[in-house]
Design a protein around this motif. Structure first.
Motif, PDB file in Angstrom:
ATOM      1  N   THR A   1       0.829  -1.194   0.000  1.00  0.00           N
ATOM      2  CA  THR A   1       0.000   0.000   0.000  1.00  0.00           C
ATOM      3  C   THR A   1       0.867   1.250   0.000  1.00  0.00           C
ATOM      4  O   THR A   1       1.815   1.353   0.769  1.00  0.00           O
TER       5      THR A   1
ATOM      6  N   ARG B   1      -4.623   4.024 -12.841  1.00  0.00           N
ATOM      7  CA  ARG B   1      -4.403   2.822 -12.069  1.00  0.00           C
ATOM      8  C   ARG B   1      -3.333   1.943 -12.699  1.00  0.00           C
ATOM      9  O   ARG B   1      -2.985   2.076 -13.873  1.00  0.00           O
TER      10      ARG B   1
ATOM     11  N   VAL C   1     -12.733  -7.969  -1.632  1.00  0.00           N
ATOM     12  CA  VAL C   1     -13.148  -6.616  -1.985  1.00  0.00           C
ATOM     13  C   VAL C   1     -14.590  -6.681  -2.452  1.00  0.00           C
ATOM     14  O   VAL C   1     -15.012  -7.669  -3.069  1.00  0.00           O
TER      15      VAL C   1
ATOM     16  N   ARG D   1     -11.074   0.850   3.008  1.00  0.00           N
ATOM     17  CA  ARG D   1     -10.014   0.992   2.018  1.00  0.00           C
ATOM     18  C   ARG D   1     -10.664   0.936   0.640  1.00  0.00           C
ATOM     19  O   ARG D   1     -11.057  -0.125   0.163  1.00  0.00           O
ATOM     20  N   THR D   2     -10.792   2.095   0.005  1.00  0.00           N
ATOM     21  CA  THR D   2     -11.501   2.213  -1.256  1.00  0.00           C
ATOM     22  C   THR D   2     -10.518   2.375  -2.410  1.00  0.00           C
ATOM     23  O   THR D   2      -9.321   2.590  -2.212  1.00  0.00           O
ATOM     24  N   GLU D   3     -11.040   2.305  -3.626  1.00  0.00           N
ATOM     25  CA  GLU D   3     -10.197   2.556  -4.795  1.00  0.00           C
ATOM     26  C   GLU D   3      -9.578   3.953  -4.748  1.00  0.00           C
ATOM     27  O   GLU D   3      -8.513   4.182  -5.324  1.00  0.00           O
TER      28      GLU D   3
ATOM     29  N   ARG E   1     -15.203   0.045  -5.472  1.00  0.00           N
ATOM     30  CA  ARG E   1     -14.838  -1.152  -4.724  1.00  0.00           C
ATOM     31  C   ARG E   1     -14.083  -0.785  -3.462  1.00  0.00           C
ATOM     32  O   ARG E   1     -13.320   0.178  -3.434  1.00  0.00           O
ATOM     33  N   PHE E   2     -14.286  -1.604  -2.421  1.00  0.00           N
ATOM     34  CA  PHE E   2     -13.700  -1.276  -1.127  1.00  0.00           C
ATOM     35  C   PHE E   2     -13.577  -2.525  -0.265  1.00  0.00           C
ATOM     36  O   PHE E   2     -14.220  -3.551  -0.518  1.00  0.00           O
ATOM     37  N   ARG E   3     -12.762  -2.392   0.754  1.00  0.00           N
ATOM     38  CA  ARG E   3     -12.573  -3.429   1.766  1.00  0.00           C
ATOM     39  C   ARG E   3     -12.755  -2.782   3.126  1.00  0.00           C
ATOM     40  O   ARG E   3     -12.400  -1.622   3.326  1.00  0.00           O
TER      41      ARG E   3
ATOM     42  N   TYR F   1      -2.721   3.251  -3.007  1.00  0.00           N
ATOM     43  CA  TYR F   1      -2.843   2.133  -3.935  1.00  0.00           C
ATOM     44  C   TYR F   1      -2.172   0.910  -3.346  1.00  0.00           C
ATOM     45  O   TYR F   1      -1.294   1.004  -2.493  1.00  0.00           O
TER      46      TYR F   1
ATOM     47  N   SER G   1      -4.807  -7.008  -6.515  1.00  0.00           N
ATOM     48  CA  SER G   1      -5.789  -6.177  -5.825  1.00  0.00           C
ATOM     49  C   SER G   1      -6.344  -5.132  -6.786  1.00  0.00           C
ATOM     50  O   SER G   1      -5.583  -4.440  -7.469  1.00  0.00           O
TER      51      SER G   1
ATOM     52  N   LEU H   1      -7.638  -2.457  -5.825  1.00  0.00           N
ATOM     53  CA  LEU H   1      -7.473  -1.162  -5.159  1.00  0.00           C
ATOM     54  C   LEU H   1      -6.108  -0.585  -5.554  1.00  0.00           C
ATOM     55  O   LEU H   1      -5.264  -0.293  -4.709  1.00  0.00           O
TER      56      LEU H   1
END
Length: 439
Positions: A7, A70, A152, A172-174, A193-195, A241, A266, A268
């Protein structure tokens, strides 16, 4: 998949999310293109991708979209397979939800089984409309004790307004991370998308799934320029990221059903972004409460934080209303909420403390549903106390309640109608309201 394992985050927060305004953030200097959304070659070897939350041709004031830069494009994924109807997190219509005219109230959602994450801990109470036609809403609760790992989630059916009641959430989002604790609300836009991680351990709360037009601030009309929720207080995430490899389960909700695919990376992995289709968090204690300074109890619409408009002006697809700490000063007035029947349908939850219209039984983490035209209001004890009170300025600062209000009746799922935490004696709170009429 965090910290030193992949990350990377920007050093500064991106600031106010605003509504309709452009915002941007980059985790690596130079990742955002200058002057072009999709140059022939995006900086740093990134892929340019647009995420649209509204139709391309909607009016500029309503249009929601963001550009994402991305590591891999979202298109690079294997096929999704149907995961089957969720046992707890489900589409109300598919689950056989019933339109019930009775007043209903629930205790808090029971503690989850060990090892339950946010997605598995979602529990559908009811809803209305049609997610495939992008109309209506659904009400869910969640109870979780385990962070999502290598997993996710994204909702194509609508945006998710999350109201934590116990325990903070790290989303934890994009677009980057957001922290939402009790007293905050967080919004995850459609398709993002998120976690969910649990920095405080077990967590519990509420979710409004908005299938209709995106939430926005209500018009202020005669109130003028100031009051209610201020745009500057809605905070967007700083870009971050995850540049990691390995199997990641990606679950999407699509037209009421869950679908799943296993990625080899991932999703993200957004290094930079700009736009206005972004997640945000808002501290409800920053809500600038307005109310009467003479007499009479104002309608609860004066407490609207966010609204999802419908095609009929003034009749929201869904409103989010907060009953925050405030002063009561009205003279010769019954100060708690009055008895009423309403064309709108109201689901009310309690984050902390007590609610001034109920003497007991309405618990933090619990909720009540008063569907259209069902008669409700203060219980007997509250009415008797408020009708005899010696009126003086009073500060209500021991509770934080909210309401999801919608123009359509909320159909109740079988699991909510049969739940062990449903209060089957709720009607009893109005017993004993005696006849006092004397011509």
């Amino acid at each position: 998949m965090s910290g030193d394992t992949g990350t990377r985050a920007a050093r500064e927060p991106s600031g106010s999310a605003g509504f309709g305004n452009e915002h941007s953030s980059e985790a690596v200097p130079g990742a955002l293109p200058q002057g072009r959304n999709s140059p022939q070659r995006a900086p740093l070897g990134l892929y340019a991708e647009q995420l649209s939350g509204t139709a391309f041709t909607e009016p500029r004031a309503h249009n929601r979209r963001s550009w994402l830069y991305r590591i891999r494009p979202s298109a690079a994924h294997p096929p999704f397979r149907r995961a089957g109807d969720g046992a707890r997190f489900t589409d109300p219509v598919r689950a056989g939800a019933v339109h019930d005219p009775n007043r209903l109230r629930w205790d808090p959602l029971p503690a989850p089984a060990a090892g339950t994450d946010f997605l598995d801990g979602l529990w559908t109470l009811g809803g209305n409309g049609d997610s495939a036609r992008r109309a209506g809403m659904a009400i869910h609760l969640y109870a979780a004790d385990t962070p999502m790992t290598s997993r996710v989630f994204g909702d194509a059916d609508g945006e998710l307004l999350i109201v934590p009641q116990h325990g903070a959430l790290l989303l934890r989002t994009e677009f980057g991370p957001l922290r939402a604790a009790p007293g905050h609300v967080a919004l995850i836009p459609r398709g993002v998308r998120f976690r969910v991680e649990l920095p405080d351990g077990a967590a519990r709360g509420y979710v409004c799934e908005n299938h209709g037009r995106p939430f926005t601030l209500p018009e202020l009309g005669p109130v003028g320029a100031n009051g209610l929720a201020a745009p500057r207080d809605f905070l967007a995430p700083a870009a971050a990221y995850e540049d990691v490899s390995g199997p990641v389960e990606v679950v999407v909700k699509y037209c009421g059903e869950l679908w799943t695919a296993t990625y080899d990376h991932s999703p993200l992995d957004v290094v930079a972004w700009h736009g206005n289709h972004v997640p945000y968090v808002y501290d409800l204690r920053r809500f600038n409460v307005l109310g009467t300074i003479s007499y009479d109890h104002p309608d609860p619409s004066i407490f609207t934080v966010l609204t999802s408009p419908s095609g009929t002006p003034g009749q929201a697809n869904v409103d989010f209303v907060v009953f925050a700490p405030r002063w009561l000063v009205a003279e010769d007035t019954f100060r708690p909420p009055y008895f009423h029947r309403n064309v709108m349908s109201e689901y009310m939850g309690l984050v902390e403390g007590a609610y001034d219209a109920k003497a007991g039984g309405f618990l933090p983490g619990g909720g009540s549903l008063h569907n259209m035209m069902s008669a409700h209001g203060p219980d007997r004890e509250t009415h008797e106390r408020a009708a005899a009170a010696e009126l003086a300025p009073v500060k209500l600062d021991d509770g934080l309640a909210f309401m999801f209000e919608t123009r359509w009746p909320v159909a109740v799922t079988p699991q909510a109608r049969e739940a062990g935490h449903l209060q089957r004696g709720y009607d009893d709170v109005w017993r004993g309201l005696e006849r006092h009429f004397g011509p």
